[in-house]
Design an enzyme around this catalytic site. Structure first.
Site, PDB file in Angstrom:
ATOM      1  N   GLU A   7       9.473 -28.994 -39.019  1.00 10.33           N
ATOM      2  CA  GLU A   7       9.854 -28.350 -37.753  1.00 10.33           C
ATOM      3  C   GLU A   7      10.935 -27.309 -38.014  1.00 10.33           C
ATOM      4  OE1 GLU A   7       9.731 -26.849 -34.614  1.00 10.33           O
ATOM      5  OE2 GLU A   7       8.683 -28.766 -34.299  1.00 10.33           O
ATOM      6  N   GLU A  10      15.077 -24.628 -34.381  1.00 10.02           N
ATOM      7  CA  GLU A  10      16.352 -25.325 -34.360  1.00 10.02           C
ATOM      8  C   GLU A  10      16.776 -25.752 -32.959  1.00 10.02           C
ATOM      9  OE1 GLU A  10      16.815 -22.179 -37.716  1.00 10.02           O
ATOM     10  OE2 GLU A  10      16.230 -22.099 -35.606  1.00 10.02           O
ATOM     11  N   GLU A  64      19.992 -28.924 -43.093  1.00 13.07           N
ATOM     12  CA  GLU A  64      19.112 -28.526 -41.983  1.00 13.07           C
ATOM     13  C   GLU A  64      19.860 -27.518 -41.107  1.00 13.07           C
ATOM     14  OE1 GLU A  64      16.179 -30.513 -42.064  1.00 13.07           O
ATOM     15  OE2 GLU A  64      17.090 -31.736 -43.608  1.00 13.07           O
ATOM     16  N   SER A  65      20.103 -26.325 -41.607  1.00 13.57           N
ATOM     17  CA  SER A  65      20.667 -25.172 -40.875  1.00 13.57           C
ATOM     18  C   SER A  65      22.177 -24.980 -41.046  1.00 13.57           C
ATOM     19  CB  SER A  65      20.240 -25.186 -39.408  1.00 13.57           C
ATOM     20  OG  SER A  65      18.823 -25.096 -39.315  1.00 13.57           O
ATOM     21  N   CYS A  79      17.550 -28.118 -37.722  1.00 15.81           N
ATOM     22  CA  CYS A  79      16.101 -28.074 -37.557  1.00 15.81           C
ATOM     23  C   CYS A  79      15.498 -29.412 -37.959  1.00 15.81           C
ATOM     24  CB  CYS A  79      15.523 -26.930 -38.391  1.00 15.81           C
ATOM     25  SG  CYS A  79      16.005 -27.003 -40.134  1.00 15.81           S
ATOM     26  N   SER A 233      18.413 -20.699 -46.554  1.00 13.99           N
ATOM     27  CA  SER A 233      19.401 -20.616 -45.477  1.00 13.99           C
ATOM     28  C   SER A 233      20.539 -19.710 -45.909  1.00 13.99           C
ATOM     29  CB  SER A 233      19.973 -22.001 -45.135  1.00 13.99           C
ATOM     30  OG  SER A 233      19.028 -22.785 -44.448  1.00 13.99           O
ATOM     31  N   HIS A 246      17.551 -18.843 -41.273  1.00 11.63           N
ATOM     32  CA  HIS A 246      16.912 -20.031 -41.837  1.00 11.63           C
ATOM     33  C   HIS A 246      15.418 -19.788 -41.920  1.00 11.63           C
ATOM     34  CE1 HIS A 246      20.739 -22.039 -41.449  1.00 11.63           C
ATOM     35  NE2 HIS A 246      20.800 -21.554 -40.229  1.00 11.63           N
ATOM     36  N   GLU A 250       6.303 -22.054 -45.350  1.00  9.26           N
ATOM     37  CA  GLU A 250       4.966 -22.584 -45.603  1.00  9.26           C
ATOM     38  C   GLU A 250       3.925 -22.021 -44.646  1.00  9.26           C
ATOM     39  OE1 GLU A 250       7.667 -26.240 -46.478  1.00  9.26           O
ATOM     40  OE2 GLU A 250       7.755 -24.376 -45.332  1.00  9.26           O
TER      41      GLU A 250
END
Length: 336
Positions: A7, A10, A64-65, A79, A233, A246, A250
């Protein structure tokens, strides 16, 4: 990690404080020691991977961010399946121990790509709003929650704000850019080569250079980080202003975000947004501008359209404690 993919979208939380005794400590929240920050981030389910600071604020790149800590303000965005809102109470408690009182809060996010993968308290916007109301002081009386829709796409912008007073238009505005369906060739710049002999920092610096991220704001000092096997990031520091990017590269659920702040006293934000969007060649771009004049939003619109994108939707809403939020969406002109 979601079953279908990571995912990228954010969740973002901004907390504004003031001194209880009217004597503002010049360092304020920056007194929080690293161990305390780590304990809070553990509840959120992320960690610090890199850090940078200057005279104005401290910047942390997270697993994560990002996290930004000013003397009287905290901005954290995460995120994946992080539980961001679990940081609200700990931040308030630590601030109270520093003789600081919460005076405003704003929570924003886009529409999740994998909403069913989100844990409590993020399984729905309704649940998030209930959680927030139960974990902030009752004296924050100017409250509003709203979902701002895009008229021609499925993506919406979710906003909750609360404060002790109505919004004042002399504060900086925030621009949050969300990009999906990244150009595959450009997205490949954010993949690591197996056994490349680089660490996360050196690989991150290389990605910053080859992608052109370093040219978005040449004045910014950049703290960058490359994840393995892919992902990127960065936090940028330019005086008292921050920017952050960020990337989840994929194919199938590619996503990139760019965020920065501006003020009525400078007009370079639209050009920065244009440069950031160009880096990724996204099929769809959404821009949420909070507390900004319509002139700023029109400049951003014009800048993005110069890249061959077409404005598909523009919606707005008023929030007593946050001002105007304008939500614009753009798609490539050759898309139906």
């Amino acid at each position: 990690m979601a079953v279908s993919g990571f995912e990228g979208f954010e969740k973002r939380l901004e907390l504004q404080f003031t001194s209880n005794n009217h004597s503002v400590n010049p360092i304020g929240l920056r007194q929080l020691d690293f161990q305390s920050l780590e304990q809070i981030l553990h509840k959120v389910q992320c960690t610090v991977v890199s850090a940078l600071g200057n005279h104005h604020f401290d910047s942390y790149v997270l697993s994560e961010s990002s996290l930004f800590v000013y003397p009287t303000k905290i901005i954290i965005k995460t995120c994946g399946t992080t539980q961001l809102l679990k940081s609200v109470q700990p931040f308030i408690i630590h601030a109270e121990n520093l003789n600081l009182r919460l005076i405003a809060i704003r929570y924003t996010r886009g529409s999740f790509i994998f909403p069913l993968a989100q844990p409590h308290p993020h399984t729905s916007f309704h649940e998030e709003v209930v959680y927030l109301k139960n974990n902030i002081p009752q004296y924050l009386c100017y409250k509003k929650a709203s979902v701002i829709p895009s008229k021609l796409t499925s993506h919406s912008w979710h906003v909750f704000s609360a404060g002790i007073a109505e919004f004042s238009d002399d504060v900086p505005y925030t621009v949050e850019v969300c990009m999906t369906d990244l150009d595959q060739t450009l997205a490949r710049k954010f993949f690591r080569h197996p056994n490349d002999g680089k660490n996360a920092d050196s690989a991150g610096k290389e990605m910053t250079q080859i992608s052109g991220i370093n040219r978005i704001n040449p004045n910014a000092k950049i703290c960058d980080f490359a994840f393995d096997p892919c992902g990127y990031s960065m936090n940028g520091i330019d005086g008292d202003r921050y920017s952050t990017i960020h990337v989840t590269p994929e194919d199938g659920f590619s996503y990139a975000s760019f965020e920065c702040v501006g003020s009525i006293y400078n007009d370079d934000v639209a050009e920065m947004v244009k440069k950031a969007v160009k880096v990724f060649g996204a099929g769809t771009v959404s821009v949420a501008t909070t507390s900004a004049s319509h002139v700023t939003c029109m400049r951003i619109k014009g800048a993005i359209e110069k890249l061959g994108m077409k404005s598909r939707s523009c919606s707005m809403d008023e929030f007593p404690a946050a001002g105007t939020v304008v939500f614009q969406t753009f798609k490539k002109r050759d898309d139906n």
